[in-house]
Design a protein around this motif. Sequence first.
Motif, PDB file in Angstrom:
ATOM      1  N   TYR A 110      11.992 -13.679  11.400  1.00 33.10           N
ATOM      2  CA  TYR A 110      12.238 -12.683  10.359  1.00 33.10           C
ATOM      3  C   TYR A 110      11.755 -13.198   9.005  1.00 33.10           C
ATOM      4  N   ALA A 111      12.010 -14.468   8.706  1.00 34.45           N
ATOM      5  CA  ALA A 111      11.546 -15.047   7.443  1.00 34.45           C
ATOM      6  C   ALA A 111      10.024 -15.044   7.370  1.00 34.45           C
ATOM      7  N   GLN A 112       9.373 -15.340   8.485  1.00 39.46           N
ATOM      8  CA  GLN A 112       7.914 -15.286   8.514  1.00 39.46           C
ATOM      9  C   GLN A 112       7.417 -13.857   8.305  1.00 39.46           C
ATOM     10  N   THR A 113       8.103 -12.902   8.906  1.00 38.31           N
ATOM     11  CA  THR A 113       7.746 -11.499   8.703  1.00 38.31           C
ATOM     12  C   THR A 113       7.873 -11.120   7.239  1.00 38.31           C
ATOM     13  N   ALA A 114       8.926 -11.610   6.601  1.00 35.29           N
ATOM     14  CA  ALA A 114       9.128 -11.305   5.178  1.00 35.29           C
ATOM     15  C   ALA A 114       7.966 -11.809   4.337  1.00 35.29           C
ATOM     16  N   ALA A 115       7.455 -12.988   4.662  1.00 37.05           N
ATOM     17  CA  ALA A 115       6.303 -13.511   3.922  1.00 37.05           C
ATOM     18  C   ALA A 115       5.088 -12.602   4.112  1.00 37.05           C
ATOM     19  N   GLY A 116       4.904 -12.097   5.326  1.00 35.77           N
ATOM     20  CA  GLY A 116       3.807 -11.169   5.566  1.00 35.77           C
ATOM     21  C   GLY A 116       4.001  -9.849   4.852  1.00 35.77           C
ATOM     22  N   VAL A 117       5.238  -9.391   4.790  1.00 35.72           N
ATOM     23  CA  VAL A 117       5.549  -8.161   4.060  1.00 35.72           C
ATOM     24  C   VAL A 117       5.184  -8.307   2.597  1.00 35.72           C
ATOM     25  N   HIS A 118       5.478  -9.470   2.026  1.00 39.53           N
ATOM     26  CA  HIS A 118       5.143  -9.669   0.612  1.00 39.53           C
ATOM     27  C   HIS A 118       3.638  -9.534   0.394  1.00 39.53           C
ATOM     28  N   ALA A 119       2.858 -10.176   1.233  1.00 35.96           N
ATOM     29  CA  ALA A 119       1.402 -10.091   1.091  1.00 35.96           C
ATOM     30  C   ALA A 119       0.925  -8.647   1.217  1.00 35.96           C
ATOM     31  N   ARG A 120       1.504  -7.917   2.164  1.00 39.37           N
ATOM     32  CA  ARG A 120       1.116  -6.517   2.365  1.00 39.37           C
ATOM     33  C   ARG A 120       1.538  -5.653   1.174  1.00 39.37           C
ATOM     34  N   LEU A 121       2.732  -5.918   0.634  1.00 41.46           N
ATOM     35  CA  LEU A 121       3.241  -5.104  -0.471  1.00 41.46           C
ATOM     36  C   LEU A 121       2.401  -5.271  -1.726  1.00 41.46           C
ATOM     37  N   ILE A 122       2.074  -6.506  -2.089  1.00 46.40           N
ATOM     38  CA  ILE A 122       1.299  -6.670  -3.322  1.00 46.40           C
ATOM     39  C   ILE A 122      -0.118  -6.126  -3.159  1.00 46.40           C
ATOM     40  N   ALA A 123      -0.659  -6.198  -1.954  1.00 42.52           N
ATOM     41  CA  ALA A 123      -1.967  -5.581  -1.725  1.00 42.52           C
ATOM     42  C   ALA A 123      -1.879  -4.069  -1.922  1.00 42.52           C
ATOM     43  N   ALA A 124      -0.793  -3.457  -1.401  1.00 40.08           N
ATOM     44  CA  ALA A 124      -0.632  -2.023  -1.539  1.00 40.08           C
ATOM     45  C   ALA A 124      -0.463  -1.632  -3.005  1.00 40.08           C
ATOM     46  N   CYS A 125       0.280  -2.438  -3.756  1.00 40.41           N
ATOM     47  CA  CYS A 125       0.484  -2.146  -5.182  1.00 40.41           C
ATOM     48  C   CYS A 125      -0.832  -2.174  -5.964  1.00 40.41           C
ATOM     49  N   ALA A 126      -1.759  -3.005  -5.499  1.00 42.02           N
ATOM     50  CA  ALA A 126      -3.065  -3.107  -6.159  1.00 42.02           C
ATOM     51  C   ALA A 126      -4.090  -2.153  -5.570  1.00 42.02           C
ATOM     52  N   GLY A 127      -3.659  -1.344  -4.591  1.00 40.58           N
ATOM     53  CA  GLY A 127      -4.598  -0.403  -3.970  1.00 40.58           C
ATOM     54  C   GLY A 127      -5.582  -1.055  -3.039  1.00 40.58           C
ATOM     55  N   LYS A 128      -5.212  -2.238  -2.523  1.00 43.30           N
ATOM     56  CA  LYS A 128      -6.099  -2.967  -1.613  1.00 43.30           C
ATOM     57  C   LYS A 128      -5.702  -2.712  -0.159  1.00 43.30           C
ATOM     58  N   LYS A 129      -6.664  -2.696   0.710  1.00 41.89           N
ATOM     59  CA  LYS A 129      -6.385  -2.618   2.130  1.00 41.89           C
ATOM     60  C   LYS A 129      -5.927  -3.980   2.597  1.00 41.89           C
ATOM     61  N   PHE A 130      -4.781  -4.002   3.275  1.00 41.32           N
ATOM     62  CA  PHE A 130      -4.218  -5.289   3.694  1.00 41.32           C
ATOM     63  C   PHE A 130      -4.854  -5.754   4.988  1.00 41.32           C
ATOM     64  N   ALA A 131      -5.289  -7.011   4.974  1.00 44.01           N
ATOM     65  CA  ALA A 131      -5.855  -7.629   6.170  1.00 44.01           C
ATOM     66  C   ALA A 131      -5.006  -8.843   6.528  1.00 44.01           C
ATOM     67  N   PRO A 132      -4.093  -8.738   7.509  1.00 43.34           N
ATOM     68  CA  PRO A 132      -3.234  -9.878   7.842  1.00 43.34           C
ATOM     69  C   PRO A 132      -4.042 -11.054   8.354  1.00 43.34           C
ATOM     70  N   LYS A 133      -3.524 -12.265   8.038  1.00 40.73           N
ATOM     71  CA  LYS A 133      -4.168 -13.480   8.519  1.00 40.73           C
ATOM     72  C   LYS A 133      -3.896 -13.653   9.999  1.00 40.73           C
ATOM     73  N   ASN A 134      -4.893 -14.130  10.718  1.00 40.38           N
ATOM     74  CA  ASN A 134      -4.707 -14.383  12.155  1.00 40.38           C
ATOM     75  C   ASN A 134      -4.004 -15.720  12.362  1.00 40.38           C
TER      76      ASN A 134
END
Length: 353
Positions: A329-353
Amino acid sequence: MALDYASLTAIPTSYASCSLGTPSNPPPLLDRLDAISAANFSAIELSFPDILSYGETLLGHSPGTDSYDELVTVAKHIKQECDKRALHIMMLQPFAKFEAWKEGTSGRQDAWDRARGWIRIMEAAGTDMLQVGSTDTPLEDLDLDKVVPDLRELCDMLKPKGFKVAYENWCWSSHAPGWRDVWRIVHEVDRDNIGLCLDTFQTAGSEWADPTTESGLLEDVSKIELIHRFQQSLDDLAQTVPKDKIYLLQISDAYQLPEPMSKDPDAQGLRPRGRWSHDFRPLPYNGGYLPVMDVATAVLRTGFRGWFSYEVFDGGPDGQAEQQDFKAYAQTAAGVHARLIAACAGKKFAPKN
């Protein structure tokens, strides 16, 4: 105007210690600290209930809520454990039912006794910020003329220590449920060591959503009018609140309930939005329905680039979940943060593999 994505990638991240694991079955504190650190969060919000629970482990008995000598000892140990994991204690929370008690009441005496004791805990924990939630004490027990003077006095108590107050609108508060309410109060307090603790759940939960309706939304206006009104509020926030008067933004979403909650307070006097808050707050992008990105974007439009702190109370869509893989869950939260700030900037989110 689009937000600068590069500036958002430098936003520091925190996780509220009390909110990893299901609300009914939290893992031991040190295990949570390990998971938060492994997920590369920089800090925690330290919750008072975690000081009490860790105190039982450390001391061999449960310390009293006003046993400040023992609580100071516990806080020092928690700081040492955070230091081992390169975690800063960003804030002590939640300081509740503080402001505006009537003169001469036991509630007023207790509020100031707690203030003095919590300042000692802040010193021991090495944190400089105290979260104060807008009180949900019933209005008949309050003297609202004391809200501003009480917060001024608290700020003045904290000032010699270099400490500050982060004042948060709790959406079930009896006197200040919205961001405008707490901003008006902070502006009137007029001290350089008080600012806002804004929160995506509290903002959307007071102005957009309602756990007591079939739709899960406020129903005093049409859906179109609700959207317009909420966007106007966010525009006003972005244009009104100075960035240096925002101390942090807490992040969580909310589940739409399978059945509307009763509009009446529960047996403990907790209003429906307070009950909703306790068990139905997942991470964004994980089953909720609040406009989290819209709130976060409005806050960022002020120029704020401070703490994003993840505070979730995820009991599942029915509020009854007892188990959770809290490390994942903590790891998911870190990914959520990356996705959220990308969305706020109007960027398409590309998760790291």
